[in-house]
Design a protein around this motif. Structure first.
Motif, mmCIF file in Angstrom:
data_model
loop_
_atom_site.group_PDB
_atom_site.id
_atom_site.type_symbol
_atom_site.label_atom_id
_atom_site.label_comp_id
_atom_site.label_asym_id
_atom_site.label_seq_id
_atom_site.Cartn_x
_atom_site.Cartn_y
_atom_site.Cartn_z
ATOM 1 N N ARG A 89 0.810 -1.211 0.000
ATOM 2 C CA ARG A 89 0.000 0.000 0.000
ATOM 3 C C ARG A 89 0.847 1.266 0.000
ATOM 4 N NH1 ARG A 89 -2.975 -3.870 2.661
ATOM 5 N NH2 ARG A 89 -5.252 -3.642 2.725
ATOM 6 N N VAL A 90 0.349 2.279 -0.706
ATOM 7 C CA VAL A 90 0.884 3.631 -0.591
ATOM 8 C C VAL A 90 -0.294 4.555 -0.335
ATOM 9 C CG1 VAL A 90 2.897 3.223 -2.054
ATOM 10 C CG2 VAL A 90 0.759 4.000 -3.095
ATOM 11 N N SER A 91 -0.014 5.735 0.169
ATOM 12 C CA SER A 91 -1.090 6.653 0.558
ATOM 13 C C SER A 91 -1.393 7.675 -0.518
ATOM 14 C CB SER A 91 -0.714 7.376 1.866
ATOM 15 O OG SER A 91 0.496 8.102 1.685
ATOM 16 N N SER A 92 -0.966 7.401 -1.758
ATOM 17 C CA SER A 92 -1.132 8.384 -2.827
ATOM 18 C C SER A 92 -1.546 7.681 -4.113
ATOM 19 C CB SER A 92 0.185 9.139 -3.051
ATOM 20 O OG SER A 92 0.109 9.981 -4.185
ATOM 21 N N VAL A 233 -0.198 -0.242 -4.521
ATOM 22 C CA VAL A 233 -1.639 0.007 -4.581
ATOM 23 C C VAL A 233 -1.987 1.141 -3.615
ATOM 24 C CG1 VAL A 233 -3.935 -0.964 -4.196
ATOM 25 C CG2 VAL A 233 -2.094 -2.424 -5.070
ATOM 26 N N PRO A 234 -2.735 2.168 -4.072
ATOM 27 C CA PRO A 234 -3.219 3.167 -3.110
ATOM 28 C C PRO A 234 -4.055 2.483 -2.029
ATOM 29 C CG PRO A 234 -3.516 3.942 -5.358
ATOM 30 C CD PRO A 234 -3.124 2.506 -5.448
ATOM 31 N N ALA A 235 -3.833 2.840 -0.791
ATOM 32 C CA ALA A 235 -4.481 2.149 0.323
ATOM 33 C C ALA A 235 -6.003 2.152 0.198
ATOM 34 C CB ALA A 235 -4.046 2.782 1.650
ATOM 35 N N ASP A 236 -6.578 3.245 -0.323
ATOM 36 C CA ASP A 236 -8.034 3.325 -0.394
ATOM 37 C C ASP A 236 -8.614 2.531 -1.560
ATOM 38 O OD1 ASP A 236 -7.117 4.943 -2.407
ATOM 39 O OD2 ASP A 236 -8.408 6.649 -1.934
ATOM 40 N N LYS A 237 -7.764 1.896 -2.361
ATOM 41 C CA LYS A 237 -8.245 1.084 -3.479
ATOM 42 C C LYS A 237 -8.291 -0.411 -3.131
ATOM 43 C CE LYS A 237 -8.522 4.664 -6.180
ATOM 44 N NZ LYS A 237 -9.851 5.187 -6.597
ATOM 45 N N VAL A 238 -7.857 -0.777 -1.938
ATOM 46 C CA VAL A 238 -7.850 -2.172 -1.504
ATOM 47 C C VAL A 238 -9.198 -2.506 -0.874
ATOM 48 C CG1 VAL A 238 -6.747 -3.900 -0.052
ATOM 49 C CG2 VAL A 238 -5.362 -2.106 -1.129
ATOM 50 N N GLU A 239 -9.856 -3.527 -1.393
ATOM 51 C CA GLU A 239 -11.187 -3.911 -0.916
ATOM 52 C C GLU A 239 -11.114 -5.279 -0.226
ATOM 53 O OE1 GLU A 239 -15.608 -5.021 -2.733
ATOM 54 O OE2 GLU A 239 -14.121 -4.009 -3.979
ATOM 55 N N PRO A 240 -11.480 -5.370 1.061
ATOM 56 C CA PRO A 240 -11.510 -6.677 1.737
ATOM 57 C C PRO A 240 -12.615 -7.554 1.136
ATOM 58 C CG PRO A 240 -11.523 -4.861 3.315
ATOM 59 C CD PRO A 240 -11.796 -4.265 1.966
ATOM 60 N N VAL A 241 -12.318 -8.826 0.915
ATOM 61 C CA VAL A 241 -13.295 -9.756 0.351
ATOM 62 C C VAL A 241 -13.166 -11.091 1.061
ATOM 63 C CG1 VAL A 241 -13.362 -8.679 -1.938
ATOM 64 C CG2 VAL A 241 -11.676 -10.473 -1.462
ATOM 65 N N SER A 242 -14.150 -11.946 0.838
ATOM 66 C CA SER A 242 -14.131 -13.310 1.362
ATOM 67 C C SER A 242 -14.085 -14.291 0.212
ATOM 68 C CB SER A 242 -15.368 -13.575 2.231
ATOM 69 O OG SER A 242 -15.357 -12.753 3.385
ATOM 70 N N GLY A 563 4.323 7.294 -1.329
ATOM 71 C CA GLY A 563 4.359 7.200 -2.785
ATOM 72 C C GLY A 563 5.566 7.849 -3.422
ATOM 73 N N LYS A 564 6.717 7.818 -2.774
ATOM 74 C CA LYS A 564 7.941 8.345 -3.362
ATOM 75 C C LYS A 564 8.986 7.239 -3.421
ATOM 76 C CE LYS A 564 7.286 13.131 -1.821
ATOM 77 N NZ LYS A 564 7.885 14.265 -1.060
ATOM 78 N N GLN A 565 9.783 7.281 -4.479
ATOM 79 C CA GLN A 565 10.887 6.346 -4.579
ATOM 80 C C GLN A 565 12.134 7.004 -3.999
ATOM 81 O OE1 GLN A 565 10.841 4.665 -8.778
ATOM 82 N NE2 GLN A 565 11.345 2.884 -7.553
#
Length: 610
Positions: A89-92, A233-242, A563-565
């Protein structure tokens, strides 16, 4: 690429009409793929890249994934365990690249579109490895490439049964299986959603791609290698699933390089999807790239359903031949009844991919290359009468001499060159088409050589891994005399090699036998792959390799949570650059193997090359 209708047996009155309709112009999808192509990262400072379009995950997923290994660092490991269950995860929604790295990627993008001559390579049917030949029914080269044999060999080496797609799913075509015994993982690549685009005998097949990775142990041990821009992956784009009773994560989208900038931008436009989950000591990852020419491919719910349907051992059933996707010349002969010929000389990296049979036209098409750059049509019939067009079209055509017989050759010179050759021999008509998707060109003489090389050979789709015996063929084709180890260094085993006709390079890959790690030796006629400006000034140390001036670099770029290298001197990557005997050389060690190699050890390995 716009491809138009081509009659199976065009008469001379239709030739001009045909040429007018064939427009060698790249499609919108082609430009989109080029814009976001992960191989734009080829000059990345901490990566080892092959010439294929997708990046290779060094020492873990060689030649299969659109990623490469970055070094494992203690800070990176801790961050992965605390902040991410599966995805990095990244925050950007953007990733900022170092200025010199972005500059290099932009320059590489420009260079990648420049045309270059593509040499020809003799077709080599690989020998069956002893461990494969020991499996009943897998002794022959073609049968050894079958699904059953590939899975059986992978399971015997890994020591556990692989999860597989159920036998009743018939529209998935296995492309390859790759394993890493140290990391205890397997990578299975499938084509699906096969769609033939075109009319009659002119067109191409597009497909979706599913990469299924599975491993034993903690997913975090695998995920820590994924600290690179293409897997973030931007952190807010990760969706928990079962997935059944298991918990997992789903992501749609990916980062891509925005030309003429220094950032990677997150986008869901291209619909790339990832699904990861674990069950006890086993973890699984789906990476799905959809067919851009087909609506309604797999969505999130269907990926989850596919994951839930995996079985411990599929029951192999006799599969009928699919006329749209035949995996060998012998299969094409069986279904068509034709006595087919296949080339024994091919443009570099354009191996046999598949064949298709058009029953209405009684014609077979042999397709070569992942992008179907080369296609050969064959059918029985009287010779066709061709004539040279009047010159008002973009194609230039002429009569060519092919072993004393006339052939009809046409070509287009422009931003996307295209050429074709038509001839008749022994009661068969042949049409050969070549599209220069990646700027590699073959001229009239090379097309004639390909045509003249056609024989009764049973070529078939082969796994992507190349053997060491093929290196000399690529050397000869590229005009290189590369340096090799007289004996493989202790603790390493050869696993693959890559080539680049544009830069005239060959790279050798080795895997550690004592732990997780990789060794690569890259050699080029130019310094395009040895751009030291990618590294911070104080990270580059001058040294000597034999009598030659060399440069040593320890460390690599990592992605921070924002989100920086940034450069991390503790990354497990060691590189050495030098020039010798007209070659620019780079030797790299990465992964846990770097713990055994300091600068002097790496120089000693480099100096053992002959």
């Amino acid at each position: 690429m716009n491809k138009s209708t081509l009659s199976a047996v065009p008469d001379e009155n239709k030739i001009e009409e045909l040429l007018a309709r064939i427009q060698p112009v790249p499609s919108g999808n082609f430009h989109k793929k080029m814009e976001q192509a992960s191989w734009l990262d080829e000059q990345g400072s901490n990566r080892t890249i092959s010439s294929r379009r997708r990046l290779r995950l060094a020492f873990v997923i060689v030649m299969l994934l659109g990623i490469t290994v970055l070094a494992v660092t203690p800070p990176g490991r801790a961050w992965a365990q605390e902040a991410a269950q599966f995805f990095w995860r990244v925050s950007s929604a953007t990733i900022q690249l170092p200025e010199e790295q972005a500059k290099s990627m932009n320059e590489w993008t420009s260079d990648a579109n420049r045309q270059y001559d593509l040499p020809l390579i003799p077709v080599l049917i690989p020998a069956v490895a002893p461990e494969m030949a020991a499996i009943s029914g897998c002794e022959a080269p073609q049968s050894s490439q079958s699904y059953r044999c590939q899975v059986a060999l992978a399971e015997s080496k890994l020591g556990f049964d692989l999860k597989e797609l159920p036998a009743n799913i018939t529209n998935f075509e296995l492309r390859s299986i790759s394993i890493d015994t140290d990391s205890q993982l397997a990578v299975m690549s499938y084509d699906l959603d096969l769609k033939y685009l075109g009319y009659n005998s002119t067109g191409f097949t597009s497909s979706s791609n599913l990469v299924f990775i599975q491993g034993l142990g903690d997913f975090a041990d695998f995920a820590e290698h994924l600290n690179n821009p293409w897997e973030a992956v931007p952190a807010d784009k990760v969706e928990p699933v079962s997935i059944g009773a298991s918990k997992g994560e789903y992501v749609k989208g990916r980062f891509y390089f925005q030309s003429d900038s220094n950032v990677l931008v997150w986008s869901e436009e291209f619909s790339d999807q990832r699904l990861a989950w674990s069950e006890g000591t086993r973890w699984y990852l789906f990476k799905f790239s959809p067919n851009l020419n087909l609506a309604g491919t797999l969505d999130k719910d269907q990926l989850i359903h596919l994951a839930e349907s995996l079985v411990n051992s599929s029951i192999e059933t006799a599969r009928s031949l699919n006329p749209d996707h035949l995996l060998s010349i012998s299969d094409a002969e069986k279904i068509s009844g034709l006595d087919l010929k296949a080339p024994t000389l091919l443009p570099m990296d354009l191996d046999f991919s598949y064949a298709r049979y058009l029953p209405d036209l009684k014609q077979v098409q042999l397709v070569y290359g992942l992008d179907e750059s080369l296609v050969i049509h064959e059918w029985e019939g009287d010779p066709l009468e061709y004539k040279k067009p009047l010159g008002k079209y973009e194609f230039t055509c002429e009569i060519a001499n092919m072993n004393g017989e006339e052939a009809f050759y046409c070509f287009f010179e422009g931003p996307n060159p295209r050429s074709f050759l038509w001839w008749h021999k022994d009661g068969f008509n042949y049409e050969m088409y070549y599209d220069s998707f990646a700027a590699g060109q073959i001229d009239r003489e090379r097309m004639l050589l390909i045509a003249e090389s056609m024989q009764d050979v049973d070529d078939f789709r082969k796994e992507s891994r190349r053997n060491y015996e093929q290196v000399v063929l690529y050397e000869q084709a590229l005009g290189l005399d590369i340096k090799k180890f007289p004996q493989t260094p202790a603790g390493w085993v050869f696993t693959n090699f890559w080539s680049n006709a544009r830069l005239k390079c060959i790279g050798l890959y080795y895997t550690s036998t004592t732990g997780q790690g990789g060794l690569s030796v890259g050699q080029c006629q130019t310094d395009k792959r040895t751009d030291l400006s990618l590294y911070p000034f104080d990270a580059v140390k001058r040294t000597k390799v034999g009598s030659a001036r060399g440069y040593y670099v320890a460390g690599g770029y990592i992605i921070t949570a924002d989100g920086k290298q940034v450069w991390d001197p503790n990354s497990l990557v060691r590189k050495l650059y030098w020039q010798e005997d007209g070659l620019w050389l780079q030797i790299s060690i990465y992964g846990d193997a770097t713990l055994l190699y300091d600068k002097e050890n790496l120089i000693s390995v480099a100096e053992s090359l002959r």
